[in-house]
Write an enzyme that holds these catalytic residues in place. Structure first.
Site, PDB file in Angstrom:
ATOM      1  CE  LYS A 173       7.482   2.758   6.582  1.00  0.00           C
ATOM      2  NZ  LYS A 173       6.533   3.851   6.243  1.00  0.00           N
ATOM      3  CD  GLU A 183      17.060   2.067   7.443  1.00  0.00           C
ATOM      4  OE1 GLU A 183      17.628   0.959   7.400  1.00  0.00           O
ATOM      5  OE2 GLU A 183      16.123   2.383   6.698  1.00  0.00           O
ATOM      6  CB  SER A 230       0.408   4.315   1.984  1.00  0.00           C
ATOM      7  OG  SER A 230       0.572   5.668   2.336  1.00  0.00           O
TER       8      SER A 230
END
Ligand SMILES: *Cc1c(COP(=O)(O)O)cnc(C)c1O
Length: 384
Positions: free
Chosen positions: A84, A106, A367
């Site tokens: 991320k 969010e 990931s």
């Protein structure tokens, strides 16, 4: 330059007050974000702050067990423990260059909110994170992390008090404050330019992996596998191999199974809809969004994946909670690497492919790491 369309999917389906600001963002991305100076600065941050390049690791023990050569792209080793940060660094840097003073985002489980709080601190931007009240209660530690890094966490008490309500609250904030605020979208979803911009910021994953794979084996992998929530780590891996003879596999949150009404697999079983500013695949009405991993708990998916599905470029499968948990344990035991529960869906799919003898070499995008999932896992496993 792009219209933001992926075949019949994508586009910019937004209320009128957001049209002009999104056009401005698209122009800023095309003019600043894709320029050489920006890219050089972005790369510096990826290296010095996030910890790139990440290694390509040959999972020898897992490979021996299943009879295919399995390689892991170690995004779990990045700052924050997942891919991320690549996207957050890119968007925050662009927001700063475009003169924005404030970031909003969010978050559901808190992973994207945490990564946004990091870059808000790094670039000195005011940061406000919208989070459903239910999620705030479930994710105390992530809320604490965000506040520690200086972000405001705003509890959303309307509706179901979950992720969708947090999206609505963030969108309202954006309409109100659009002149000085950037909405840092967490995946390859939403209206143009987000799907292509987030993909480009994440495509460093595949670019590195492609080079590393060739250096190591002299060839390309036969297959590339990634989990798909919104689809950013998958698209980030796939993009560099798009025109290669490499088979793509996307592992969605299959929840309780394909026949159940609790899953998060819009590509494996959904229908075409407009949602959150884009046309894409969305899970059916009678299905409750559910996955054991919070990061795959999204009713839609990035429009480029919807196109990949449509044209047959990638095969998408729902991996059940049970299969993901088994893979979570398996990778921990065989390699001493604890993957995130999201990531475990990709590992499970890779194991299936190896068992089927479908491919000789398989590249898996690891990931994220599983530290955040210890409590969930501890409820599921007992050690005698
Ligand atoms: C958030 C998250 C995902 C899902 O998001 P994508 O946009 O589909 O990549 C997958 N893995 C990890 C570790 C995550 O934190």
């Amino acid at each position: 330059m792009s219209s933001g369309e992926f075949g019949e999917y994508g586009g910019r389906h937004v209320p009128e007050p957001l049209e002009e600001p999104l056009e401005r963002l698209a122009n800023a991305y095309d003019e600043i974000g894709r320029g050489e100076a920006f890219q050089a600065e972005f790369r510096d941050h990826l290296e010095a702050y996030a910890g790139r390049p990440t290694p390509l690791y040959y999972a020898g023990n897992l490979s021996d067990r299943y009879g295919a050569d399995i390689f892991l792209k170690r995004e779990d080793l990045l700052h924050g423990g997942a891919h991320k940060i690549n996207n957050c660094l890119g968007q925050a840097l662009l927001a700063k260059k475009a003169g924005r003073e404030r970031l909003i985002a969010e978050t559901g489980a808190g992973q994207h909110g945490t990564a946004t709080a990091m870059v808000g601190a790094l670039f000195g931007l005011d940061t406000e994170i919208y989070m459903g009240k239910k999620d705030v209660e479930r994710q105390r530690m992530n809320v604490f992390r965000m506040r520690l890094m200086g972000a405001d966490v705003t509890e959303v008490t309307r509706g179901g008090q979950g992720l969708a309500d947090a999206v609505d609250a963030a969108l309202e904030d954006l309409v109100e404050n659009v002149d000085h605020t950037h909405y840092l979208v967490g995946s390859v979803v939403g209206p143009d330019p987000f799907p292509r911009m987030v993909r480009d910021f994440q495509s460093v994953i595949g670019e590195e992996a492609r080079e590393q794979f060739i250096e190591r084996t002299g060839e390309l992998p036969d297959a590339a596998v990634a989990c798909v929530g919104g689809g950013s780590n998958a698209m980030g891996l796939f993009h560099a191999f798009r025109d290669d003879d490499v088979a793509f596999y996307g592992a969605e949150g299959g929840g309780e199974g394909a026949d159940s009404t609790r899953h998060a697999a819009p590509l494996a079983t959904g229908t075409d809809e407009v949602i959150h500013g884009m046309k894409t695949r969305v899970i059916d009405e009678d299905v409750e969004v559910h996955s054991v991993s919070a990061g795959l708990d999204y009713p839609g998916v990035g429009p480029e994946h919807a196109m990949f599905r449509e044209v047959g470029r990638c095969e998408y499968t729902g991996v059940t909670d049970e299969e993901a948990l088994a893979a979570f344990r398996e990778l921990s035991e065989t390699e001493g690497i604890i993957p995130a529960l999201e990531t475990s869906h990709a590992v499970a799919r890779a194991i299936q492919l190896a068992e089927e003898g479908a491919h000789e070499t398989i590249l898996v995008n690891l990931s994220g790491r599983g530290d955040k999932d210890m409590e969930t896992a501890a409820e599921k496993f007992e050690f005698a």
